[in-house]
Design a protein around this motif. Structure first.
Motif, mmCIF file in Angstrom:
data_model
loop_
_atom_site.group_PDB
_atom_site.id
_atom_site.type_symbol
_atom_site.label_atom_id
_atom_site.label_comp_id
_atom_site.label_asym_id
_atom_site.label_seq_id
_atom_site.Cartn_x
_atom_site.Cartn_y
_atom_site.Cartn_z
ATOM 1 N N MET A 198 -6.870 -7.852 9.290
ATOM 2 C CA MET A 198 -6.305 -9.131 8.604
ATOM 3 C C MET A 198 -5.604 -8.772 7.292
ATOM 4 O O MET A 198 -4.653 -9.579 6.900
ATOM 5 C CB MET A 198 -7.455 -10.176 8.394
ATOM 6 N N LEU A 199 -6.220 -7.895 6.509
ATOM 7 C CA LEU A 199 -5.529 -7.381 5.289
ATOM 8 C C LEU A 199 -4.187 -6.725 5.271
ATOM 9 O O LEU A 199 -3.587 -6.299 4.379
ATOM 10 C CB LEU A 199 -6.695 -6.695 4.462
ATOM 11 N N LYS A 201 3.395 -4.641 10.023
ATOM 12 C CA LYS A 201 3.887 -3.257 10.439
ATOM 13 C C LYS A 201 2.753 -2.206 10.603
ATOM 14 O O LYS A 201 2.796 -1.398 11.656
ATOM 15 C CB LYS A 201 4.915 -3.093 9.479
ATOM 16 N N LEU A 202 1.816 -2.257 9.523
ATOM 17 C CA LEU A 202 0.664 -1.296 9.803
ATOM 18 C C LEU A 202 -0.371 -1.789 10.749
ATOM 19 O O LEU A 202 -0.846 -0.969 11.255
ATOM 20 C CB LEU A 202 0.054 -1.317 8.292
ATOM 21 N N ARG A 203 -0.581 -2.995 10.971
ATOM 22 C CA ARG A 203 -1.374 -3.589 12.092
ATOM 23 C C ARG A 203 -1.098 -2.842 13.627
ATOM 24 O O ARG A 203 -1.504 -2.626 14.295
ATOM 25 C CB ARG A 203 -1.332 -5.001 12.025
ATOM 26 N N ALA A 204 0.606 -2.876 13.702
ATOM 27 C CA ALA A 204 0.927 -2.219 15.023
ATOM 28 C C ALA A 204 0.598 -1.004 14.964
ATOM 29 O O ALA A 204 0.618 -0.506 16.080
ATOM 30 C CB ALA A 204 2.513 -2.650 15.092
ATOM 31 N N ARG A 205 0.479 -0.094 13.886
ATOM 32 C CA ARG A 205 0.391 1.242 14.091
ATOM 33 C C ARG A 205 -1.073 1.460 14.117
ATOM 34 O O ARG A 205 -1.468 2.881 14.202
ATOM 35 C CB ARG A 205 0.833 1.795 12.742
ATOM 36 N N LEU A 206 -2.369 0.793 13.979
ATOM 37 C CA LEU A 206 -3.673 1.019 14.104
ATOM 38 C C LEU A 206 -3.783 0.750 15.689
ATOM 39 O O LEU A 206 -3.640 -0.262 16.403
ATOM 40 C CB LEU A 206 -4.235 0.273 13.049
ATOM 41 N N VAL A 207 -4.189 1.867 16.265
ATOM 42 C CA VAL A 207 -4.655 1.978 17.668
ATOM 43 C C VAL A 207 -6.179 2.231 17.735
ATOM 44 O O VAL A 207 -6.674 3.261 17.205
ATOM 45 C CB VAL A 207 -3.826 2.926 18.452
ATOM 46 N N LEU A 226 0.877 -1.333 -0.140
ATOM 47 C CA LEU A 226 0.040 0.011 0.041
ATOM 48 C C LEU A 226 0.963 1.224 -0.026
ATOM 49 O O LEU A 226 1.634 1.481 1.120
ATOM 50 C CB LEU A 226 -0.905 0.144 1.208
ATOM 51 N N PRO A 227 0.896 2.022 -0.804
ATOM 52 C CA PRO A 227 1.790 3.240 -1.130
ATOM 53 C C PRO A 227 1.516 4.378 -0.195
ATOM 54 O O PRO A 227 1.026 5.456 -0.423
ATOM 55 C CB PRO A 227 1.522 3.651 -2.335
ATOM 56 N N VAL A 228 1.307 4.035 0.932
ATOM 57 C CA VAL A 228 0.850 5.090 2.077
ATOM 58 C C VAL A 228 2.077 5.049 3.126
ATOM 59 O O VAL A 228 2.445 4.118 3.635
ATOM 60 C CB VAL A 228 -0.497 4.798 2.715
ATOM 61 N N ARG A 229 2.311 6.474 3.497
ATOM 62 C CA ARG A 229 3.221 6.442 4.855
ATOM 63 C C ARG A 229 2.382 6.987 5.899
ATOM 64 O O ARG A 229 1.576 7.801 6.181
ATOM 65 C CB ARG A 229 4.237 7.512 4.601
ATOM 66 N N LEU A 230 2.478 6.020 7.025
ATOM 67 C CA LEU A 230 1.371 5.985 8.170
ATOM 68 C C LEU A 230 2.238 5.867 9.528
ATOM 69 O O LEU A 230 2.906 4.763 9.438
ATOM 70 C CB LEU A 230 0.417 5.070 8.069
ATOM 71 N N GLY A 231 2.353 7.084 10.114
ATOM 72 C CA GLY A 231 3.063 6.820 11.456
ATOM 73 C C GLY A 231 2.232 6.187 12.428
ATOM 74 O O GLY A 231 2.709 4.927 13.090
ATOM 75 N N LYS A 232 0.846 6.532 12.645
ATOM 76 C CA LYS A 232 0.115 5.882 13.482
ATOM 77 C C LYS A 232 -1.376 6.472 13.191
ATOM 78 O O LYS A 232 -1.648 7.627 12.993
ATOM 79 C CB LYS A 232 0.342 6.149 15.108
ATOM 80 N N LEU A 233 -2.507 5.490 13.396
ATOM 81 C CA LEU A 233 -3.757 5.782 13.060
ATOM 82 C C LEU A 233 -4.413 5.498 14.437
ATOM 83 O O LEU A 233 -4.555 4.321 14.713
ATOM 84 C CB LEU A 233 -4.391 5.154 11.890
ATOM 85 N N CYS A 234 -4.771 6.565 15.026
ATOM 86 C CA CYS A 234 -5.804 6.339 16.414
ATOM 87 C C CYS A 234 -7.089 6.516 15.766
ATOM 88 O O CYS A 234 -7.594 7.600 15.374
ATOM 89 C CB CYS A 234 -5.334 7.494 17.162
#
Length: 83
Positions: free
Chosen positions: A29-30, A34-40, A3-11
């Motif tokens: 699940m998708l 790395k991105l899963r850990a940034r989703l809060v 996914l061409p997105v830079r994401l530090g954290k999504l709360c």
């Protein structure tokens, strides 16, 4: 696929039950680990996790912080950009 997105954290704060219990688990699940850990996901009942993610000075007063937020002033500043 990447996914061409830079994401530090999504709360996500206090999501509706459908989003928090059905949609986000499917999306997780998708995502890569790395991105899963940034989703809060933060629920509104307990604000302590919210204070661990954000400093209280950057939260509005309704969330227990000290940041003054004037909705009318914000709306007036956004209105010219929408015209």
């Amino acid at each position: 696929p990447r996914l061409p997105v830079r994401l530090g954290k999504l709360c996500v704060y206090n999501p509706p039950w459908f989003v928090g219990r059905i949609l986000l688990p499917i999306v997780r699940m998708l995502l890569s680990a790395k991105l899963r850990a940034r989703l809060v996901v933060l629920n509104g009942a307990d604000r302590e996790p919210l204070y661990r993610q954000f400093e209280p000075v950057s939260l509005t007063e309704e969330l227990g912080g000290s940041y003054p937020f004037d909705l009318a002033c914000w709306a007036a500043s956004v209105e010219p950009a929408l015209s």
